[in-house]
Design a protein around this motif. Structure first.
Motif, mmCIF file in Angstrom:
data_model
loop_
_atom_site.group_PDB
_atom_site.id
_atom_site.type_symbol
_atom_site.label_atom_id
_atom_site.label_comp_id
_atom_site.label_asym_id
_atom_site.label_seq_id
_atom_site.Cartn_x
_atom_site.Cartn_y
_atom_site.Cartn_z
ATOM 1 N N THR A 1 10.913 8.659 -0.132
ATOM 2 C CA THR A 1 10.574 8.391 1.271
ATOM 3 C C THR A 1 9.552 7.261 1.351
ATOM 4 O O THR A 1 9.706 6.320 2.140
ATOM 5 C CB THR A 1 10.021 9.665 1.947
ATOM 6 N N LEU A 2 8.514 7.349 0.527
ATOM 7 C CA LEU A 2 7.490 6.300 0.519
ATOM 8 C C LEU A 2 8.058 4.964 0.044
ATOM 9 O O LEU A 2 7.817 3.917 0.662
ATOM 10 C CB LEU A 2 6.314 6.726 -0.369
ATOM 11 N N GLN A 3 8.823 4.998 -1.036
ATOM 12 C CA GLN A 3 9.411 3.757 -1.566
ATOM 13 C C GLN A 3 10.404 3.159 -0.570
ATOM 14 O O GLN A 3 10.462 1.944 -0.399
ATOM 15 C CB GLN A 3 10.090 4.017 -2.911
ATOM 16 N N GLY A 4 11.186 4.030 0.074
ATOM 17 C CA GLY A 4 12.134 3.552 1.078
ATOM 18 C C GLY A 4 11.423 2.899 2.256
ATOM 19 O O GLY A 4 11.843 1.854 2.746
ATOM 20 N N ALA A 5 10.336 3.517 2.701
ATOM 21 C CA ALA A 5 9.551 2.941 3.802
ATOM 22 C C ALA A 5 8.988 1.585 3.401
ATOM 23 O O ALA A 5 9.037 0.620 4.188
ATOM 24 C CB ALA A 5 8.425 3.900 4.200
ATOM 25 N N ILE B 1 0.843 -1.203 0.000
ATOM 26 C CA ILE B 1 0.000 0.000 0.000
ATOM 27 C C ILE B 1 0.881 1.257 0.000
ATOM 28 O O ILE B 1 0.645 2.198 -0.772
ATOM 29 C CB ILE B 1 -0.977 0.008 1.205
ATOM 30 N N ILE B 2 1.900 1.262 0.838
ATOM 31 C CA ILE B 2 2.831 2.401 0.876
ATOM 32 C C ILE B 2 3.554 2.524 -0.465
ATOM 33 O O ILE B 2 3.736 3.619 -0.995
ATOM 34 C CB ILE B 2 3.816 2.269 2.049
ATOM 35 N N SER B 3 3.925 1.383 -1.028
ATOM 36 C CA SER B 3 4.583 1.372 -2.339
ATOM 37 C C SER B 3 3.659 1.944 -3.415
ATOM 38 O O SER B 3 4.104 2.675 -4.294
ATOM 39 C CB SER B 3 5.006 -0.051 -2.701
ATOM 40 N N LEU B 4 2.369 1.625 -3.345
ATOM 41 C CA LEU B 4 1.407 2.151 -4.305
ATOM 42 C C LEU B 4 1.370 3.682 -4.251
ATOM 43 O O LEU B 4 1.329 4.337 -5.298
ATOM 44 C CB LEU B 4 0.009 1.581 -4.051
ATOM 45 N N LEU B 5 1.410 4.238 -3.053
ATOM 46 C CA LEU B 5 1.431 5.698 -2.915
ATOM 47 C C LEU B 5 2.687 6.276 -3.576
ATOM 48 O O LEU B 5 2.613 7.258 -4.324
ATOM 49 C CB LEU B 5 1.361 6.098 -1.447
ATOM 50 N N GLY B 6 3.838 5.654 -3.313
ATOM 51 C CA GLY B 6 5.087 6.120 -3.915
ATOM 52 C C GLY B 6 5.094 5.968 -5.425
ATOM 53 O O GLY B 6 5.538 6.873 -6.147
#
Length: 152
Positions: A39-43, A9-14
Motif C-alpha cells: 500500500t505504501l509503495q503503491g502510493a 518519504i512514503i517510499s521510505l516507510l514502505g
C-alpha cells in the motif's frame, strides 16, 4: 513540499517495513504485513507518476490476501497474472515500455511464489529487484532505488 520528496518519504516507510518483514517467520503474517508495505509503495509509485508500479502493488495486495486464505494453486497464479496484465494495459499507453518492468516483476514473482527452492526464489527476487530498480530510478523514487540495491 515537492512531490518527489513526499513520494520518497512514503517510499521510505514502505521500504522500512519491507526490511522489518525479514524478521517475521510465519508465512501468513509475512503476506499480511506485505499488504501494508505494498500500500505504501503503491502510493509512492502513484505520487511519483508510476501508474504501472501502483497497479502491480495493488494486484500484489489482492494476491497476498487470497494466498493467506487459500493455497497458491496453478489456476490462482494464472488468474492473478492475467489480472495483472489486463489492469496494466492502460499504463502501457501512458508510460510506454517502462510500464512492462513492474508488470514483469509481479508476474515473475507470482509464478515462483510457491517454489520450494531457495536458490530459485533468490534468483527471482534479484531479477524482480533489477526491474524495480530501473523503474524506481526513472520515476525518481531514490529511496526505493537504494533499498532495491540492498535487497539484491
Amino acid at each position: 513540499m515537492p512531490i518527489v520528496l513526499i513520494g520518497n518519504i512514503i517510499s521510505l516507510l514502505g521500504c522500512t517495513l519491507m526490511v522489518l518483514i525479514g524478521f517475521i517467520k510465519e508465512k501468513r503474517k509475512i503476506l499480511s504485513t506485505q499488504c501494508i508495505q505494498f500500500t505504501l509503495q503503491g502510493a509512492a509509485n502513484l505520487i511519483l507518476g508510476g501508474t504501472s508500479g501502483f497497479i502491480a502493488n495493488i494486484v500484489s495486495i489482492a494476491r497476498n490476501i487470497c494466498f493467506t486464505k487459500w493455497k497458491c494453486t496453478f489456476w490462482l497464479k494464472i488468474g492473478f497474472i492475467v489480472i495483472q496484465i489486463i489492469l496494466s494495459m492502460n499504463s502501457l499507453m501512458s508510460e510506454g515500455a517502462l510500464a512492462i518492468l513492474p508488470i514483469a516483476a509481479a508476474v515473475l514473482f507470482t509464478w515462483f511464489l510457491d517454489t520450494k527452492s531457495e536458490v530459485k526464489l533468490k534468483i527471482v527476487i534479484i531479477s524482480t529487484q533489477i526491474f524495480w530498480l530501473i523503474y524506481d530510478f526513472v520515476h525518481l523514487n531514490y529511496v526505493a532505488v537504494c533499498f532495491d540495491c540492498f535487497t539484491m
